[in-house]
Design an enzyme around this catalytic site. Sequence first.
Site, PDB file in Angstrom:
ATOM      1  N   VAL A 192      -3.353  16.127  -9.725  1.00 46.46           N
ATOM      2  CA  VAL A 192      -3.249  17.045 -10.989  1.00 46.46           C
ATOM      3  C   VAL A 192      -2.264  16.566 -11.692  1.00 46.46           C
ATOM      4  O   VAL A 192      -1.739  17.244 -12.795  1.00 46.46           O
ATOM      5  CB  VAL A 192      -2.975  18.509 -10.368  1.00 46.46           C
ATOM      6  CG1 VAL A 192      -4.108  18.841  -9.771  1.00 46.46           C
ATOM      7  CG2 VAL A 192      -1.769  18.823  -9.685  1.00 46.46           C
ATOM      8  N   ILE A 224       0.048  18.691   6.567  1.00 50.46           N
ATOM      9  CA  ILE A 224       0.747  18.614   7.679  1.00 50.46           C
ATOM     10  C   ILE A 224       1.934  17.398   7.586  1.00 50.46           C
ATOM     11  O   ILE A 224       3.139  17.620   7.910  1.00 50.46           O
ATOM     12  CB  ILE A 224       0.161  17.978   9.091  1.00 50.46           C
ATOM     13  CG1 ILE A 224      -0.699  19.247   9.348  1.00 50.46           C
ATOM     14  CG2 ILE A 224       1.055  17.666  10.315  1.00 50.46           C
ATOM     15  CD1 ILE A 224      -1.623  19.030  10.616  1.00 50.46           C
ATOM     16  N   GLU A 225       1.724  16.600   6.900  1.00 47.20           N
ATOM     17  CA  GLU A 225       2.500  15.037   6.855  1.00 47.20           C
ATOM     18  C   GLU A 225       3.677  15.399   5.968  1.00 47.20           C
ATOM     19  O   GLU A 225       4.692  14.735   6.009  1.00 47.20           O
ATOM     20  CB  GLU A 225       1.731  13.847   6.757  1.00 47.20           C
ATOM     21  CG  GLU A 225       0.694  13.995   5.703  1.00 47.20           C
ATOM     22  CD  GLU A 225       0.249  12.573   5.571  1.00 47.20           C
ATOM     23  OE1 GLU A 225       0.065  11.910   6.491  1.00 47.20           O
ATOM     24  OE2 GLU A 225      -0.731  12.192   4.645  1.00 47.20           O
ATOM     25  N   THR A 252      -3.563  29.424  -7.285  1.00 42.58           N
ATOM     26  CA  THR A 252      -2.024  28.770  -7.528  1.00 42.58           C
ATOM     27  C   THR A 252      -1.301  30.003  -6.771  1.00 42.58           C
ATOM     28  O   THR A 252      -0.228  29.777  -6.190  1.00 42.58           O
ATOM     29  CB  THR A 252      -1.852  29.145  -9.078  1.00 42.58           C
ATOM     30  OG1 THR A 252      -2.475  28.202  -9.659  1.00 42.58           O
ATOM     31  CG2 THR A 252      -0.293  29.188  -9.459  1.00 42.58           C
ATOM     32  N   CYS A 301      -1.189 -13.649 -12.576  1.00 41.03           N
ATOM     33  CA  CYS A 301      -0.816 -13.935 -11.115  1.00 41.03           C
ATOM     34  C   CYS A 301      -2.076 -14.710 -10.572  1.00 41.03           C
ATOM     35  O   CYS A 301      -2.270 -15.865 -10.701  1.00 41.03           O
ATOM     36  CB  CYS A 301      -0.317 -12.749 -10.452  1.00 41.03           C
ATOM     37  SG  CYS A 301       0.465 -13.092  -8.820  1.00 41.03           S
ATOM     38  N   GLU A 350      -5.454 -20.259  -0.211  1.00 41.33           N
ATOM     39  CA  GLU A 350      -5.387 -18.955   0.124  1.00 41.33           C
ATOM     40  C   GLU A 350      -6.805 -18.746   0.585  1.00 41.33           C
ATOM     41  O   GLU A 350      -7.395 -17.937   1.283  1.00 41.33           O
ATOM     42  CB  GLU A 350      -5.121 -18.132  -0.935  1.00 41.33           C
ATOM     43  CG  GLU A 350      -5.211 -16.469  -0.513  1.00 41.33           C
ATOM     44  CD  GLU A 350      -4.643 -15.552  -1.478  1.00 41.33           C
ATOM     45  OE1 GLU A 350      -4.180 -15.986  -2.755  1.00 41.33           O
ATOM     46  OE2 GLU A 350      -4.824 -14.257  -1.315  1.00 41.33           O
ATOM     47  N   HIS A 379       4.072 -10.691 -13.129  1.00 40.10           N
ATOM     48  CA  HIS A 379       3.030  -9.604 -13.607  1.00 40.10           C
ATOM     49  C   HIS A 379       3.851  -9.039 -14.746  1.00 40.10           C
ATOM     50  O   HIS A 379       4.648  -7.958 -14.736  1.00 40.10           O
ATOM     51  CB  HIS A 379       3.020  -8.680 -12.660  1.00 40.10           C
ATOM     52  CG  HIS A 379       2.251  -9.154 -11.282  1.00 40.10           C
ATOM     53  ND1 HIS A 379       0.837  -8.985 -11.292  1.00 40.10           N
ATOM     54  CD2 HIS A 379       2.459  -9.581 -10.224  1.00 40.10           C
ATOM     55  CE1 HIS A 379       0.229  -9.272 -10.164  1.00 40.10           C
ATOM     56  NE2 HIS A 379       1.210  -9.856  -9.479  1.00 40.10           N
ATOM     57  N   GLU A 399       2.729  -7.102 -16.790  1.00 37.50           N
ATOM     58  CA  GLU A 399       2.354  -5.623 -17.225  1.00 37.50           C
ATOM     59  C   GLU A 399       3.290  -4.756 -16.746  1.00 37.50           C
ATOM     60  O   GLU A 399       3.425  -3.619 -17.311  1.00 37.50           O
ATOM     61  CB  GLU A 399       0.914  -5.492 -16.630  1.00 37.50           C
ATOM     62  CG  GLU A 399       1.054  -5.629 -15.081  1.00 37.50           C
ATOM     63  CD  GLU A 399       0.476  -6.871 -14.358  1.00 37.50           C
ATOM     64  OE1 GLU A 399       0.912  -7.896 -15.263  1.00 37.50           O
ATOM     65  OE2 GLU A 399       0.070  -6.754 -13.145  1.00 37.50           O
TER      66      GLU A 399
HETATM   67  N1  GLN Z   1      -3.023 -13.597  -3.855  1.00 39.99           N
HETATM   68  C1  GLN Z   1      -2.309 -14.588  -4.879  1.00 39.99           C
HETATM   69  C2  GLN Z   1      -0.960 -14.864  -4.196  1.00 39.99           C
HETATM   70  O1  GLN Z   1      -0.393 -14.410  -3.053  1.00 39.99           O
HETATM   71  C3  GLN Z   1      -1.918 -13.663  -6.069  1.00 39.99           C
HETATM   72  C4  GLN Z   1      -1.229 -12.448  -5.872  1.00 39.99           C
HETATM   73  C5  GLN Z   1      -1.369 -11.655  -7.026  1.00 39.99           C
HETATM   74  O2  GLN Z   1      -2.140 -11.747  -8.058  1.00 39.99           O
HETATM   75  N2  GLN Z   1      -0.418 -10.618  -7.193  1.00 39.99           N
HETATM   76  O3  GLN Z   1      -0.251 -15.717  -4.687  1.00 39.99           O
END
Ligand code: GLN
Length: 537
Positions: A16, A150-151, A193, A383, A407, A509, A511
């Site tokens: 909310v 509960i938690e 409420t 990334c 990967e 990142h 962002e």
């Molecule tokens: N999977 C990729 C890594 O571990 C990219 C990770 C991501 O995009 N945050 O490097």
Amino acid sequence: METKYIFITGGVLSSVGKGVTGAALGRLLKERGYQVAIQKLDPYINVDPGTMSPYQHGEVYVLDDGAETDLDLGHYERFIDTSLNQVCNVTTGQVYEEVIAKERRGDYLGGTIQVIPHITNEMKRRIGLVAKTTGAEIVIVEVGGTVGDIESLPFLESLRQMRGDVGRENSFYIHVTWVPHIGATGELKTKPTQHSVRELRSIGISPDMIIARSDYPVAEELRDKIALFCDVEKRAVIPMVTTDNLYEIPLTLEKAQMGDFVMERMNFQARQEPDWQPWKEMLAKMRQEKPGVEVALVGKYVELHDAYMSVREALQHAGIEVGVDVQIKWIHSSLLEKGSISEHLASVDGILVPGGFGERGTEGKIRATQYARENKIPYLGLCLGMQLMVVEFARQIQGDERVNSTEFNPQTPHPVIDLMPDQRDITDMGGTMRLGLYPCQLQTGTVAAQAYGTHLVHERHRHRFELNNAYRDILEEAGMRFSGLSPDKRLVEIAELADHPFMLGTQFHPEFLSRPYRAHPLFVAFVEAVKEVRSEA
Ligand code: GLN
């Protein structure tokens, strides 16, 4: 001044907007000249959300110090514009981990370890750490989940005890509830409420303020009723109607005099008049009619937009700065794995591939980067989005589809993205990636350097894999530029293509560092390129 604590609990149902309420209140108090920090207490047993599926939990937000946290921390940082640290997100898992480690060490020899006092003491110690480590004068503490779970009981018990520990003047309890609308009669109902406040009382916490969240305006009689039944002043019942723009909330709460009431009750004065002018200007720019542009966000969790919360916000911030309305076309990467992809991408003005883990959908993302490269559509890779942009480019150079990140294919003959030696022997999955703030040196004459307008930046990371240095020369010869490097030059942090309107990927990142009135330079550069392409079309 002694530290002031404001505790926020939620009732009736989750989601909310407790997080945004805390963030907005933080802003009200910061505007009055105080240092504010916000902490989230999460009742689950995971040590952090880093290993949880984004479907369960939404985005994992990363802090400067590398803490992997709940996405509410993103709201907090965006609203109060203060860098928070790892003590600002506590989970039940962390608390038990600590207490059990102490017990094994023998710190409590002779004692029976119990929820009260051992667990609650550790919880309170962690609440106390926020002021100590951030220098905040006001600490806002939000408990995840809903009263009655509960938690969350041990956390609520800790908050209850805090009033005794820090005193009435230094503690304030806010309960955020939901006021449902019954379609048949067109009425708003306060009963849930009342029940949830009763539940909270039975735990020993009497709220000092109630935020009544609703999809419809809450009439005066309803405020009276909530005040009467829940035993708070009418001034302390603050209606908060659903809005499509979160950034309006601080102004709504200011208008309802929430900040003044909180300060009056906790007996402290504003150090300065709040100056909402810049915030209002930002909102006006947001609301302004602007030409629309469309950016495809290609990911595998697109059904849940919260999984890309900060990316969505950063695009919006950049849109305000550039003067366009960025619409996101959410595209599931698996849709792009087979057949023609132009039906999904032909209409868009830009393509963004955000972070991600695991193989599912990666080939679809790779095809999206190829489409962006070949059709000269502005591309931003975050990334994983950067790693796949490199994979795709290398596939073209090598003429070999087997080029990959280890990967996704540990046996690939061309591992352009690979683990760094220091990651090879790690077996634990939790908290062991390259996490948090790292410096990045920008190479002059590149798109990245131009966008930032500086030489050295610090950005937040969360990944295990890196560009494999063995391929740097061939990639560079073919036209890829490594426009951001770690200061020792061992790690590629930004890659871009020269012969393209805008094709750039970051290993970090960006962002996470975008703010509503301080859009991130790379998002701004991307959205500018998107706008340009759109106007040429
Ligand atoms: N999977 C990729 C890594 O571990 C990219 C990770 C991501 O995009 N945050 O490097």
